[in-house]
Design a protein around this motif. Structure first.
Motif, PDB file in Angstrom:
ATOM      1  N   ARG A  48      21.376  39.743  30.795  1.00 38.69           N
ATOM      2  CA  ARG A  48      21.395  38.797  29.678  1.00 38.69           C
ATOM      3  C   ARG A  48      22.529  37.785  29.805  1.00 38.69           C
ATOM      4  N   PHE A  49      23.674  38.244  30.307  1.00 40.76           N
ATOM      5  CA  PHE A  49      24.840  37.362  30.373  1.00 40.76           C
ATOM      6  C   PHE A  49      25.228  37.028  31.816  1.00 40.76           C
ATOM      7  N   SER A  50      24.236  36.985  32.678  1.00 34.89           N
ATOM      8  CA  SER A  50      24.494  36.713  34.086  1.00 34.89           C
ATOM      9  C   SER A  50      25.252  35.407  34.296  1.00 34.89           C
ATOM     10  N   ASN A  51      24.864  34.353  33.604  1.00 39.52           N
ATOM     11  CA  ASN A  51      25.522  33.059  33.791  1.00 39.52           C
ATOM     12  C   ASN A  51      26.988  33.109  33.377  1.00 39.52           C
ATOM     13  N   GLN A  52      27.255  33.741  32.222  1.00 40.64           N
ATOM     14  CA  GLN A  52      28.643  33.835  31.771  1.00 40.64           C
ATOM     15  C   GLN A  52      29.485  34.674  32.730  1.00 40.64           C
ATOM     16  N   ILE A  53      28.910  35.761  33.226  1.00 41.76           N
ATOM     17  CA  ILE A  53      29.650  36.632  34.145  1.00 41.76           C
ATOM     18  C   ILE A  53      29.953  35.900  35.447  1.00 41.76           C
ATOM     19  N   LYS A  54      28.957  35.224  36.005  1.00 40.46           N
ATOM     20  CA  LYS A  54      29.184  34.478  37.249  1.00 40.46           C
ATOM     21  C   LYS A  54      30.203  33.373  37.053  1.00 40.46           C
ATOM     22  N   SER A  55      30.131  32.677  35.928  1.00 37.35           N
ATOM     23  CA  SER A  55      31.088  31.608  35.642  1.00 37.35           C
ATOM     24  C   SER A  55      32.491  32.168  35.477  1.00 37.35           C
ATOM     25  N   ARG A  56      32.612  33.285  34.783  1.00 41.05           N
ATOM     26  CA  ARG A  56      33.923  33.897  34.578  1.00 41.05           C
ATOM     27  C   ARG A  56      34.544  34.284  35.925  1.00 41.05           C
ATOM     28  N   LEU A  57      33.759  34.924  36.791  1.00 39.85           N
ATOM     29  CA  LEU A  57      34.276  35.357  38.082  1.00 39.85           C
ATOM     30  C   LEU A  57      34.688  34.171  38.946  1.00 39.85           C
ATOM     31  N   ALA A  58      33.904  33.116  38.910  1.00 45.08           N
ATOM     32  CA  ALA A  58      34.198  31.936  39.726  1.00 45.08           C
ATOM     33  C   ALA A  58      35.460  31.224  39.264  1.00 45.08           C
ATOM     34  N   ASN A  59      35.750  31.275  37.964  1.00 44.27           N
ATOM     35  CA  ASN A  59      36.886  30.540  37.406  1.00 44.27           C
ATOM     36  C   ASN A  59      38.120  31.396  37.187  1.00 44.27           C
ATOM     37  N   ASP A  60      38.027  32.677  37.491  1.00 45.15           N
ATOM     38  CA  ASP A  60      39.161  33.584  37.306  1.00 45.15           C
ATOM     39  C   ASP A  60      40.077  33.489  38.528  1.00 45.15           C
ATOM     40  N   LEU A  61      41.172  32.740  38.398  1.00 53.19           N
ATOM     41  CA  LEU A  61      42.063  32.507  39.527  1.00 53.19           C
ATOM     42  C   LEU A  61      42.799  33.768  39.947  1.00 53.19           C
ATOM     43  N   ILE A  62      43.057  34.663  39.010  1.00 49.89           N
ATOM     44  CA  ILE A  62      43.700  35.925  39.361  1.00 49.89           C
ATOM     45  C   ILE A  62      42.779  36.744  40.264  1.00 49.89           C
ATOM     46  N   LEU A  63      41.499  36.786  39.910  1.00 56.16           N
ATOM     47  CA  LEU A  63      40.529  37.492  40.744  1.00 56.16           C
ATOM     48  C   LEU A  63      40.418  36.849  42.121  1.00 56.16           C
ATOM     49  N   GLN A  64      40.188  35.547  42.133  1.00 59.46           N
ATOM     50  CA  GLN A  64      39.894  34.861  43.386  1.00 59.46           C
ATOM     51  C   GLN A  64      41.089  34.787  44.333  1.00 59.46           C
ATOM     52  N   ASN A  65      42.295  34.560  43.780  1.00 61.79           N
ATOM     53  CA  ASN A  65      43.449  34.270  44.633  1.00 61.79           C
ATOM     54  C   ASN A  65      44.406  35.432  44.799  1.00 61.79           C
ATOM     55  N   GLN A  66      44.215  36.495  44.000  1.00 59.18           N
ATOM     56  CA  GLN A  66      45.128  37.625  44.108  1.00 59.18           C
ATOM     57  C   GLN A  66      44.395  38.938  44.356  1.00 59.18           C
ATOM     58  N   LEU A  67      43.454  39.284  43.486  1.00 56.98           N
ATOM     59  CA  LEU A  67      42.809  40.587  43.598  1.00 56.98           C
ATOM     60  C   LEU A  67      41.907  40.689  44.823  1.00 56.98           C
ATOM     61  N   LEU A  68      41.049  39.702  45.024  1.00 60.38           N
ATOM     62  CA  LEU A  68      40.129  39.773  46.170  1.00 60.38           C
ATOM     63  C   LEU A  68      40.867  39.786  47.510  1.00 60.38           C
ATOM     64  N   PRO A  69      41.867  38.913  47.737  1.00 60.86           N
ATOM     65  CA  PRO A  69      42.613  39.021  49.002  1.00 60.86           C
ATOM     66  C   PRO A  69      43.306  40.372  49.162  1.00 60.86           C
ATOM     67  N   PHE A  70      43.792  40.931  48.060  1.00 58.68           N
ATOM     68  CA  PHE A  70      44.485  42.216  48.120  1.00 58.68           C
ATOM     69  C   PHE A  70      43.567  43.338  48.590  1.00 58.68           C
ATOM     70  N   THR A  71      42.271  43.235  48.290  1.00 58.88           N
ATOM     71  CA  THR A  71      41.339  44.304  48.673  1.00 58.88           C
ATOM     72  C   THR A  71      41.211  44.458  50.183  1.00 58.88           C
ATOM     73  N   GLN A  72      41.672  43.473  50.937  1.00 58.06           N
ATOM     74  CA  GLN A  72      41.588  43.554  52.394  1.00 58.06           C
ATOM     75  C   GLN A  72      42.750  44.316  53.019  1.00 58.06           C
ATOM     76  N   THR A  73      43.667  44.792  52.216  1.00 53.79           N
ATOM     77  CA  THR A  73      44.834  45.506  52.729  1.00 53.79           C
ATOM     78  C   THR A  73      44.620  47.015  52.666  1.00 53.79           C
ATOM     79  N   PRO A  74      45.287  47.776  53.530  1.00 57.39           N
ATOM     80  CA  PRO A  74      45.154  49.238  53.499  1.00 57.39           C
ATOM     81  C   PRO A  74      45.598  49.845  52.169  1.00 57.39           C
ATOM     82  N   GLU A  75      46.632  49.271  51.555  1.00 56.97           N
ATOM     83  CA  GLU A  75      47.122  49.796  50.281  1.00 56.97           C
ATOM     84  C   GLU A  75      46.049  49.713  49.202  1.00 56.97           C
TER      85      GLU A  75
END
Length: 383
Positions: A48-75
């Motif tokens: 039902r809220f697919s558009n809002q969820i996709k928009s939120r993820l795309a515009n979330d700078l903490i997710l895009q620039n911090q959390l996602l890159p961090f997932t590539q580390t062993p820690e």
């Protein structure tokens, strides 16, 4: 890892665009359930809220620039594995609901996991990765009272500007007949903000900032605990649910029994530390500091300024409460926030004498109610 600091025009553009989205669409409510299982409920919400969820993820700078890159580390791999295993084992239904939300919305499960465990992960990012220009704390303000003449909880839901236009209301009904209303951030479990259920239990939430030494890796996430509170039958039941969870990072819960006019503030920290304060006739204001649980905490000037300001403002009536939550006098740290980084998404007012939950969009001083629900009706509809 590369740090990216958005320029002020980008922030202003994001805020302006999101504000236009809110004005155009308003706060939507989706009725879902009963469903055959938790996965199906999550799937329908995600769909039902697919558009809002996709928009939120795309515009979330903490997710895009911090959390996602961090997932590539062993820690990160070890941390994510612990969070996944512990929370899935403790709350298998809610885990399935989370997976259903991801698959229903058509976004990667990893991204939904990251935004639901944002607080539990950010604490373990290397300091060279964290960008203070976009990593602002979540701030909320509450004023509560339970006297013979008035029993009210008023709550400002404050968040990063990326959440503007990316929230909705879920009215869920479970197979056992329990129903709930939950203010929900796009892609997250209902509700990391405020909610109520047909048992007569309501709650609002405030983040608190324990120091690094107080945080335990891989514990139970706050989003899973607050999702569990939507099914609590009473304050005592809610306390049992809170105390039984080995949390990773602290939180503050304002628990309300709508039928008994009882209000409690509960502060928690890792290693099973819990403190309960019974709200009475003296109005109780809280921002984002530990007030009665002895925990080493980060000193947040924003929260301390709001706490000090609230101490001198009138708190004799519900109108005073709304005026307090709408206060913008401090140019740097106002109680009612309008950007550029933090934004008051809405104000929730739970009136235990009128038996209503009202949601105000815009400054609460103006009293513009967008939604109102009955606390004494199983379907929450006003007569």
């Amino acid at each position: 890892l590369k740090k990216i600091r958005p320029s002020p025009p980008f922030i202003e553009f994001t805020l302006h665009a999101a504000a236009e989205m809110v004005e155009a669409k308003g706060l939507e409510i989706f009725e879902v359930g009963p469903c055959e299982d938790a996965y199906r409920m999550g799937f329908l919400i995600g769909q039902r809220f697919s558009n809002q969820i996709k928009s939120r993820l795309a515009n979330d700078l903490i997710l895009q620039n911090q959390l996602l890159p961090f997932t590539q580390t062993p820690e990160a791999q070890q941390l994510l594995q612990s969070l996944t295993e512990n929370n899935r084992n403790k709350f298998p239904r809610y885990w399935e609901e989370l997976i259903g939300t991801a698959e229903g919305s058509g976004v990667p499960v990893l991204q939904i996991i990251l935004i639901n465990f944002r607080k539990e992960i950010l604490a373990f990012l290397p300091k060279t990765v964290i960008n203070p220009g976009i990593d602002t704390p979540d701030d909320c303000s509450d004023v509560l009272v339970a006297s013979e003449s008035m029993a009210v909880v008023a709550h400002n839901e404050d968040a990063n500007v990326a959440l503007v236009g990316h929230t909705y209301l879920i009215k869920g009904t479970l197979l056992n007949g329990l129903s709930f209303i939950a203010y929900t951030y796009a892609g997250e479990l209902p509700s990391c903000a405020f909610g109520l259920n047909s048992h007569g239990l309501a709650f609002t939430l405030n983040s608190v900032p324990p120091s690094e030494s107080e945080i335990v890796a891989g514990g139970i996430g706050r989003n899973f605990i607050s999702r569990d509170l939507l099914e609590a039958a009473s304050i005592d039941d809610a306390l049992c649910r809170i105390k039984s969870s080995e949390v990773s990072i602290g939180h503050s819960y304002n628990l309300i029994e709508t039928r008994t006019r009882k209000i409690s503030n509960v502060e928690t920290a890792s290693r099973n530390r819990v403190s309960v304060y019974e709200v009475g006739a003296t109005p109780f204001f809280r921002a984002n500091m530990y007030l009665h649980l002895q925990v080493d905490q980060v000193q947040d000037e924003n929260s301390k300024t709001r706490q000090s300001k609230a101490a001198v403002l009138p708190k004799r009536s519900k109108e005073d409460f709304l005026s307090l939550l709408g206060d913008t006098d401090d140019p740097k740290y106002p109680i009612y926030m309008i950007g550029p980084l933090l934004y008051t998404l809405c104000t929730a007012v739970i009136d235990l004498d009128e038996q209503t939950l009202s949601i105000v969009e815009g400054n609460p001083r103006k009293g513009e109610i967008s939604h109102i629900f009955s606390l004494c009706s199983k379907d929450f509809k006003m007569p």
